[in-house]
Design a protein around this motif. Structure first.
Motif, PDB file in Angstrom:
ATOM      1  N   ASP A   1       0.830  -1.197   0.000  1.00 22.77           N
ATOM      2  CA  ASP A   1       0.000   0.000   0.000  1.00 22.77           C
ATOM      3  C   ASP A   1       0.869   1.252   0.000  1.00 22.77           C
ATOM      4  OD1 ASP A   1      -2.063  -1.767   0.196  1.00 22.77           O
ATOM      5  OD2 ASP A   1      -2.501  -1.390   2.304  1.00 22.77           O
ATOM      6  N   TYR A   2       0.581   2.123  -0.956  1.00 24.04           N
ATOM      7  CA  TYR A   2       1.211   3.440  -0.990  1.00 24.04           C
ATOM      8  C   TYR A   2       0.364   4.352  -1.866  1.00 24.04           C
ATOM      9  CZ  TYR A   2       4.352   7.341  -1.687  1.00 24.04           C
ATOM     10  OH  TYR A   2       4.872   8.611  -1.714  1.00 24.04           O
ATOM     11  N   VAL A   3      -0.077   5.461  -1.283  1.00 30.30           N
ATOM     12  CA  VAL A   3      -0.853   6.447  -2.035  1.00 30.30           C
ATOM     13  C   VAL A   3       0.088   7.574  -2.432  1.00 30.30           C
ATOM     14  CG1 VAL A   3      -2.794   8.043  -2.014  1.00 30.30           C
ATOM     15  CG2 VAL A   3      -2.956   5.870  -0.771  1.00 30.30           C
ATOM     16  N   PRO A   4       0.433   7.679  -3.724  1.00 31.82           N
ATOM     17  CA  PRO A   4       1.364   8.730  -4.145  1.00 31.82           C
ATOM     18  C   PRO A   4       0.803  10.127  -3.886  1.00 31.82           C
ATOM     19  CG  PRO A   4       1.074   7.057  -5.857  1.00 31.82           C
ATOM     20  CD  PRO A   4       0.016   6.819  -4.833  1.00 31.82           C
ATOM     21  N   GLU A   5       1.697  11.077  -3.720  1.00 33.62           N
ATOM     22  CA  GLU A   5       1.280  12.474  -3.592  1.00 33.62           C
ATOM     23  C   GLU A   5       0.529  12.889  -4.850  1.00 33.62           C
ATOM     24  OE1 GLU A   5       4.570  15.019  -2.755  1.00 33.62           O
ATOM     25  OE2 GLU A   5       5.279  13.813  -1.060  1.00 33.62           O
ATOM     26  N   GLY A   6      -0.647  13.462  -4.674  1.00 37.15           N
ATOM     27  CA  GLY A   6      -1.473  13.890  -5.800  1.00 37.15           C
ATOM     28  C   GLY A   6      -2.504  12.861  -6.214  1.00 37.15           C
TER      29      GLY A   6
ATOM     30  N   GLY B   1      11.163   4.015  -5.507  1.00 36.34           N
ATOM     31  CA  GLY B   1       9.869   3.683  -6.090  1.00 36.34           C
ATOM     32  C   GLY B   1       8.794   4.671  -5.682  1.00 36.34           C
ATOM     33  N   ARG B   2       8.798   5.066  -4.422  1.00 32.35           N
ATOM     34  CA  ARG B   2       7.819   6.063  -3.964  1.00 32.35           C
ATOM     35  C   ARG B   2       8.040   7.400  -4.670  1.00 32.35           C
ATOM     36  NH1 ARG B   2       9.422   3.478   0.925  1.00 32.35           N
ATOM     37  NH2 ARG B   2       7.762   2.101   1.704  1.00 32.35           N
ATOM     38  N   ARG B   3       9.298   7.767  -4.845  1.00 30.61           N
ATOM     39  CA  ARG B   3       9.590   9.029  -5.532  1.00 30.61           C
ATOM     40  C   ARG B   3       9.103   8.986  -6.981  1.00 30.61           C
ATOM     41  NH1 ARG B   3      15.567  11.275  -4.447  1.00 30.61           N
ATOM     42  NH2 ARG B   3      14.610  13.075  -5.496  1.00 30.61           N
ATOM     43  N   LEU B   4       9.277   7.836  -7.627  1.00 30.78           N
ATOM     44  CA  LEU B   4       8.806   7.711  -9.005  1.00 30.78           C
ATOM     45  C   LEU B   4       7.286   7.809  -9.063  1.00 30.78           C
ATOM     46  CD1 LEU B   4       9.279   7.211 -12.010  1.00 30.78           C
ATOM     47  CD2 LEU B   4       9.262   4.749 -11.526  1.00 30.78           C
ATOM     48  N   LEU B   5       6.593   7.126  -8.169  1.00 31.63           N
ATOM     49  CA  LEU B   5       5.131   7.188  -8.164  1.00 31.63           C
ATOM     50  C   LEU B   5       4.651   8.610  -7.888  1.00 31.63           C
ATOM     51  CD1 LEU B   5       4.347   3.845  -6.327  1.00 31.63           C
ATOM     52  CD2 LEU B   5       3.842   4.385  -8.716  1.00 31.63           C
ATOM     53  N   ASP B   6       5.310   9.305  -6.965  1.00 33.09           N
ATOM     54  CA  ASP B   6       4.949  10.708  -6.715  1.00 33.09           C
ATOM     55  C   ASP B   6       5.130  11.538  -7.990  1.00 33.09           C
ATOM     56  OD1 ASP B   6       4.484  10.023  -4.082  1.00 33.09           O
ATOM     57  OD2 ASP B   6       6.328  10.951  -3.309  1.00 33.09           O
ATOM     58  N   PHE B   7       6.207  11.254  -8.724  1.00 31.62           N
ATOM     59  CA  PHE B   7       6.457  11.983  -9.969  1.00 31.62           C
ATOM     60  C   PHE B   7       5.372  11.709 -10.995  1.00 31.62           C
ATOM     61  CE2 PHE B   7       8.429  12.242 -14.218  1.00 31.62           C
ATOM     62  CZ  PHE B   7       8.830  13.577 -14.212  1.00 31.62           C
ATOM     63  N   TYR B   8       4.918  10.461 -11.098  1.00 34.22           N
ATOM     64  CA  TYR B   8       3.853  10.126 -12.044  1.00 34.22           C
ATOM     65  C   TYR B   8       2.620  11.005 -11.839  1.00 34.22           C
ATOM     66  CZ  TYR B   8       5.987   5.628 -13.510  1.00 34.22           C
ATOM     67  OH  TYR B   8       6.793   4.652 -14.036  1.00 34.22           O
ATOM     68  N   PHE B   9       2.300  11.311 -10.586  1.00 29.24           N
ATOM     69  CA  PHE B   9       1.063  12.043 -10.288  1.00 29.24           C
ATOM     70  C   PHE B   9       1.293  13.540 -10.077  1.00 29.24           C
ATOM     71  CE2 PHE B   9       0.038   7.660  -9.445  1.00 29.24           C
ATOM     72  CZ  PHE B   9      -1.212   7.552 -10.022  1.00 29.24           C
ATOM     73  N   SER B  10       2.529  13.979 -10.262  1.00 27.38           N
ATOM     74  CA  SER B  10       2.808  15.414 -10.193  1.00 27.38           C
ATOM     75  C   SER B  10       2.290  16.097 -11.446  1.00 27.38           C
ATOM     76  CB  SER B  10       4.318  15.653 -10.075  1.00 27.38           C
ATOM     77  OG  SER B  10       4.986  15.279 -11.281  1.00 27.38           O
ATOM     78  N   GLU B  11       2.230  17.404 -11.437  1.00 28.54           N
ATOM     79  CA  GLU B  11       1.795  18.141 -12.626  1.00 28.54           C
ATOM     80  C   GLU B  11       2.697  17.832 -13.812  1.00 28.54           C
ATOM     81  OE1 GLU B  11       0.925  22.757 -14.044  1.00 28.54           O
ATOM     82  OE2 GLU B  11       1.373  22.307 -11.944  1.00 28.54           O
ATOM     83  N   GLU B  12       4.012  17.756 -13.551  1.00 33.21           N
ATOM     84  CA  GLU B  12       4.942  17.454 -14.642  1.00 33.21           C
ATOM     85  C   GLU B  12       4.737  16.042 -15.164  1.00 33.21           C
ATOM     86  OE1 GLU B  12       9.724  17.404 -15.732  1.00 33.21           O
ATOM     87  OE2 GLU B  12       9.088  17.729 -13.650  1.00 33.21           O
ATOM     88  N   GLY B  13       4.600  15.078 -14.254  1.00 36.24           N
ATOM     89  CA  GLY B  13       4.434  13.694 -14.682  1.00 36.24           C
ATOM     90  C   GLY B  13       3.160  13.486 -15.487  1.00 36.24           C
ATOM     91  N   GLN B  14       2.045  14.013 -14.989  1.00 35.86           N
ATOM     92  CA  GLN B  14       0.787  13.874 -15.714  1.00 35.86           C
ATOM     93  C   GLN B  14       0.856  14.607 -17.060  1.00 35.86           C
ATOM     94  OE1 GLN B  14      -2.616  12.282 -14.565  1.00 35.86           O
ATOM     95  NE2 GLN B  14      -0.780  11.101 -14.074  1.00 35.86           N
ATOM     96  N   GLY B  15       1.576  15.730 -17.069  1.00 42.18           N
ATOM     97  CA  GLY B  15       1.746  16.467 -18.323  1.00 42.18           C
ATOM     98  C   GLY B  15       2.552  15.682 -19.341  1.00 42.18           C
ATOM     99  N   LEU B  16       3.550  14.933 -18.871  1.00 43.40           N
ATOM    100  CA  LEU B  16       4.358  14.125 -19.779  1.00 43.40           C
ATOM    101  C   LEU B  16       3.564  12.949 -20.333  1.00 43.40           C
ATOM    102  CD1 LEU B  16       7.747  14.208 -17.881  1.00 43.40           C
ATOM    103  CD2 LEU B  16       7.378  14.997 -20.227  1.00 43.40           C
ATOM    104  N   PHE B  17       2.763  12.308 -19.500  1.00 37.01           N
ATOM    105  CA  PHE B  17       1.877  11.267 -20.029  1.00 37.01           C
ATOM    106  C   PHE B  17       0.942  11.867 -21.082  1.00 37.01           C
ATOM    107  CE2 PHE B  17       2.737   8.868 -15.981  1.00 37.01           C
ATOM    108  CZ  PHE B  17       3.216   7.715 -16.567  1.00 37.01           C
TER     109      PHE B  17
END
Length: 347
Positions: free
Chosen positions: A111-116, A277-293
């Motif tokens: 269990d881990y809820v990423p930031e965002g 891994g937690r840092r990567l998941l946080d990045f996925y849900f950051s504004e930058e990460g979501q923008g890159l997807f």
């Protein structure tokens, strides 16, 4: 064709075991030494899948943490996580949502809820935080117009059965790849089936096989660009990416209907580089990460598709033909479908 509407439990279990055994020998990415500092290992993150290459490159640039891409599909990722459960190699996993229940049942995610991620709708995340949808896509035809031998661009499922497209259609193996299973679900729904009745979809896929269709285990968009598979049933975002790279391709949402597919991410239980891994998941849900997807046409789950990207895709009315389903039930029905597909269509 004759169609059973349910596979026996024994058949489904045996097929599942065979599938997992076949997939479990996939080699981990280079540099995946357990506990190695400065690296995060992801499963199922092909460079050519949407914008995954750019997403992981940007994460490395921001953090200095190496994040190699990995070519597995969803089924291979699940199989590898199960095989490595006693000594995990991966830190983060990515699959289609149809595999969410299998991942949690296997106990391979923590269990881990990423930031965002709190902004993600409840039906697109695990209540305990084991997984969260990171973006969505839509089943579409990716068509290389230069290799149709004069035939028109197909606009619907029925068109693909025309002899003009004999040997020109491909899709990913639905017994392994989430996008393949989603394509099978999409055509089944479009032709009048549902999650209790796979008959229309199985009939169609059998007819498509008779018209020379092929299946592949791994991402096959490069074969579209080369003309080896002129028509690939895949996600819309992979078609738009190919177009941007200069391929003469069209993206078509079939006229009879399609399916929206959420893709999920989660932190691996016992991850050797869990903090990374937690840092990567946080990045996925950051504004930058979501923008890159989103820059790779992968529709973000947090925020909207940017206007400059939305202007380059098919109009909203085309996407109105893409349905959603009870994704938990879709996942629960997967082994039943695999048994039926192997018995009645199998390649």
């Amino acid at each position: 064709m004759s169609h059973r509407r349910a596979a026996t439990a024994g058949t489904a279990a045996a097929l599942a075991a065979l599938t997992l055994a076949a997939c479990g020998n996939v080699e981990p990415p280079a540099g995946a030494a357990a506990g190695e500092n400065g690296i995060v290992i992801t499963y199922n993150s092909p460079t050519e899948w949407g914008n995954y290459g750019a997403v992981l490159d940007a994460f490395t640039e921001r953090t200095g943490i190496e994040a190699p891409n990995d070519p597995k599909n969803s089924g291979q990722a699940l199989a590898a996580l199960q095989a490595e459960k006693g000594a995990p190699v991966a830190d983060v996993a990515y699959t289609g949502i149809a595999f969410a229940g299998q991942l949690t049942d296997a106990g391979v995610l923590q269990d881990y809820v990423p930031e965002g991620a709190e902004q993600v709708p409840d039906d697109l995340r695990d209540p305990d935080g084991a997984w969260t949808a990171v973006h969505t896509g839509t089943i579409a035809f990716i068509v290389n117009e230069d290799h149709l031998d004069g035939a028109p661009v197909p606009q619907g499922w029925a068109d693909l059965l025309d002899p003009a497209y004999e040997g020109k259609v491909g899709y990913l193996d639905p017994t392994q790849a989430a996008v393949g299973y989603s394509a099978a679900t999409a055509v089944n729904l479009a032709l009048g089936g549902d999650l209790d009745d796979w008959g229309p979809g199985l009939d169609y896929l059998g007819d498509l096989k008779d018209n020379g269709a092929s299946t592949a285990a791994q991402t096959a968009t490069a074969k579209v660009a080369q003309g080896e598979i002129p028509i690939l049933i895949d996600t819309d975002f992979n078609g738009y990416r190919l177009r941007d790279e200069g391929a003469d391709v069209s993206v078509v949402i079939p006229r009879e209907g399609s399916l929206q597919i959420p893709y999920i991410v989660g932190l691996v239980e016992g991850a050797p580089n869990a903090d990374n891994g937690r840092r990567l998941l946080d990045f996925y849900f950051s504004e930058e990460g979501q923008g890159l997807f989103a820059a790779g046409y992968m529709r973000p789950v947090v925020g909207e598709m940017p206007d400059e990207v939305a202007d380059k895709v098919l109009p909203p009315q085309d996407y109105e033909r893409a349905r959603t389903v009870d994704y938990a039930e879709q996942g629960q029905r997967q082994q039943e479908f695999i048994g039926l597909y192997q018995d009645e269509v199998g390649f």
